[in-house]
Scaffold this motif. Sequence first.
Motif, mmCIF file in Angstrom:
data_model
loop_
_atom_site.group_PDB
_atom_site.id
_atom_site.type_symbol
_atom_site.label_atom_id
_atom_site.label_comp_id
_atom_site.label_asym_id
_atom_site.label_seq_id
_atom_site.Cartn_x
_atom_site.Cartn_y
_atom_site.Cartn_z
ATOM 1 N N VAL A 52 56.770 59.277 39.528
ATOM 2 C CA VAL A 52 56.429 59.233 41.019
ATOM 3 C C VAL A 52 55.272 60.551 40.958
ATOM 4 C CG1 VAL A 52 57.027 59.961 43.367
ATOM 5 C CG2 VAL A 52 58.764 58.806 41.612
ATOM 6 N N VAL B 29 58.822 67.022 42.796
ATOM 7 C CA VAL B 29 59.710 66.183 42.067
ATOM 8 C C VAL B 29 60.075 66.953 40.541
ATOM 9 C CG1 VAL B 29 60.189 63.907 40.552
ATOM 10 C CG2 VAL B 29 58.768 63.786 42.734
ATOM 11 N N CYS C 27 67.112 60.986 47.740
ATOM 12 C CA CYS C 27 67.165 60.879 46.115
ATOM 13 C C CYS C 27 68.459 61.309 45.646
ATOM 14 C CB CYS C 27 66.288 62.247 45.782
ATOM 15 S SG CYS C 27 66.526 61.896 43.830
ATOM 16 N N PRO C 28 69.167 59.992 45.211
ATOM 17 C CA PRO C 28 70.445 60.037 44.760
ATOM 18 C C PRO C 28 70.841 60.938 43.267
ATOM 19 C CG PRO C 28 69.201 57.891 44.013
ATOM 20 C CD PRO C 28 68.335 58.912 44.683
ATOM 21 N N HIS C 29 69.794 61.555 42.827
ATOM 22 C CA HIS C 29 69.583 62.448 41.799
ATOM 23 C C HIS C 29 69.379 63.952 41.899
ATOM 24 C CE1 HIS C 29 70.371 59.108 39.105
ATOM 25 N NE2 HIS C 29 69.593 58.374 40.035
ATOM 26 N N ALA D 258 66.616 65.126 42.560
ATOM 27 C CA ALA D 258 65.291 65.561 41.946
ATOM 28 C C ALA D 258 64.190 66.116 42.827
ATOM 29 C CB ALA D 258 64.631 64.313 41.311
ATOM 30 N N ILE D 259 64.490 66.093 44.326
ATOM 31 C CA ILE D 259 63.798 66.526 45.167
ATOM 32 C C ILE D 259 64.705 67.716 45.987
ATOM 33 C CG2 ILE D 259 62.076 66.297 46.941
ATOM 34 C CD1 ILE D 259 61.460 63.660 45.952
ATOM 35 N N CYS E 103 64.422 63.359 37.386
ATOM 36 C CA CYS E 103 63.783 62.181 38.322
ATOM 37 C C CYS E 103 64.139 60.963 36.848
ATOM 38 C CB CYS E 103 62.493 62.167 38.543
ATOM 39 S SG CYS E 103 61.729 60.667 39.264
ATOM 40 N N VAL E 104 64.723 59.710 37.582
ATOM 41 C CA VAL E 104 64.860 58.601 36.807
ATOM 42 C C VAL E 104 63.807 57.439 37.254
ATOM 43 C CG1 VAL E 104 67.198 59.090 36.283
ATOM 44 C CG2 VAL E 104 66.701 57.491 38.295
ATOM 45 N N GLY E 105 63.087 57.930 38.119
ATOM 46 C CA GLY E 105 61.812 56.872 38.663
ATOM 47 C C GLY E 105 62.615 55.611 39.414
ATOM 48 N N CYS E 106 63.659 56.035 40.063
ATOM 49 C CA CYS E 106 64.264 54.854 40.871
ATOM 50 C C CYS E 106 63.235 54.309 42.006
ATOM 51 C CB CYS E 106 65.627 55.070 41.404
ATOM 52 S SG CYS E 106 65.655 56.237 42.537
ATOM 53 N N GLY E 107 62.514 55.178 42.491
ATOM 54 C CA GLY E 107 61.527 54.797 43.810
ATOM 55 C C GLY E 107 62.308 54.794 45.079
ATOM 56 N N GLU E 108 63.337 55.349 45.237
ATOM 57 C CA GLU E 108 63.977 55.288 46.486
ATOM 58 C C GLU E 108 63.257 56.414 47.197
ATOM 59 O OE1 GLU E 108 67.168 54.120 47.703
ATOM 60 O OE2 GLU E 108 67.367 53.006 45.929
ATOM 61 N N CYS E 109 62.500 57.373 46.792
ATOM 62 C CA CYS E 109 61.886 58.213 47.694
ATOM 63 C C CYS E 109 60.763 57.810 48.298
ATOM 64 C CB CYS E 109 61.691 59.539 46.931
ATOM 65 S SG CYS E 109 60.699 59.252 45.338
HETATM 66 S S1 SF4 Z 1 62.130 58.346 42.183
HETATM 67 FE FE1 SF4 Z 1 64.254 58.512 42.638
HETATM 68 S S2 SF4 Z 1 65.220 59.964 41.109
HETATM 69 FE FE2 SF4 Z 1 63.012 60.348 41.262
HETATM 70 S S3 SF4 Z 1 62.669 61.560 42.826
HETATM 71 FE FE3 SF4 Z 1 62.332 59.731 43.933
HETATM 72 S S4 SF4 Z 1 64.440 59.153 44.544
HETATM 73 FE FE4 SF4 Z 1 64.756 60.763 43.253
#
Ligand code: SF4
Length: 306
Positions: free
Chosen positions: A54, A84, A71-73, A75-76, A89-95
């Motif tokens: 990200v 981030v 962010c489910p982890h 990371a923010i 961060c696992v790069g899920c892209g939710e943010c």
């Molecule tokens: S990409 Fe996913 S894990 Fe990384 S900061 Fe965004 S929501 Fe969190």
Amino acid sequence: MASINYKAKGVVFDIQRFSVNDGPGIRTIVFLKGCPLRCQWCSNPESQRVAPDVLFDASECIRCGKCANVCPHGAIKPENPGHVHRDICVGCGECVGVCPTGALILKGEVSTVEEVIRQLKKDTVMYRKSGGGITLSGGEPLVQWEFATELLKACKAQGWNTAIETTGYGSSEAIESVIPWIDYVLLDCKSRDTNVHKKYVGVDNELIGKNSVHIAELGKNTIIRVPTIPGVNATEEDFRKIAEFAKTLSGVDTIHILPYHRYGENKYKLLDRDYPMGQIKELHAEDVEIFKDILEQYGFKCLIGG
Ligand code: SF4
Ligand code: SF4
């Protein structure tokens, strides 16, 4: 006809159309994530991890906190929205999906061969008319070699010309799987001094040297490309050593000089990283003419840029 796994998945971070610099004709470049090298002048730092990354543009952030909430982890952090923690961060892209201003940008997406081919098909006529095709780039495309192999097989099934931009750093298994599906290899050569190579690229040049010989022996059209970097390899002595090495590579008759540029500088900022090259100034064509002369004295065709 070889069987093709159209469901094979890889992480792609960009597809650029209408390129004229990365192989013959007009080409579409598919950028794959992941690179085992850490060249200090790298202009695609977002390519280095295999997982999606990200980017965060603080100038676009309104500190609404939506990214931290979603962010489910964790990371923010709510107290520092947008920033981030890259080790988490696992790069899920939710943010990225909830950011209202585009301050967060996802680089890297898991795609199937089928999905990538669907995009590449948009330019089939252009490949045919211009003598162009597809170029795999990165990152280092040999990192995701199983995906790269299936993608290249699918390109060949379409009748497309194929090229790869590679550092030459990969397993012999990866090379033997990928290169047979390639028409043009654009192979980097950075320094023949192993200590310099290790210092500025992050690995020594032993495996790359061995693989360069191996790739050239596979009988593809192979062009050597030399990123030309002040303080690393921008000397007459370095270019003589590179020319002597290239002379040992079967069938290689062309070398491209790539003058150092700073195009990637802003991406380091967006990844919360310092630009490793400090204030080192860009090189221009006139700065590297002397190196072109040296390569031509060794009998190579030489291009600045490319
Ligand atoms: S990409 Fe996913 S894990 Fe990384 S900061 Fe965004 S929501 Fe969190
Ligand atoms: S969602 Fe976007 S605008 Fe809102 S705090 Fe996060 S990065 Fe900033």
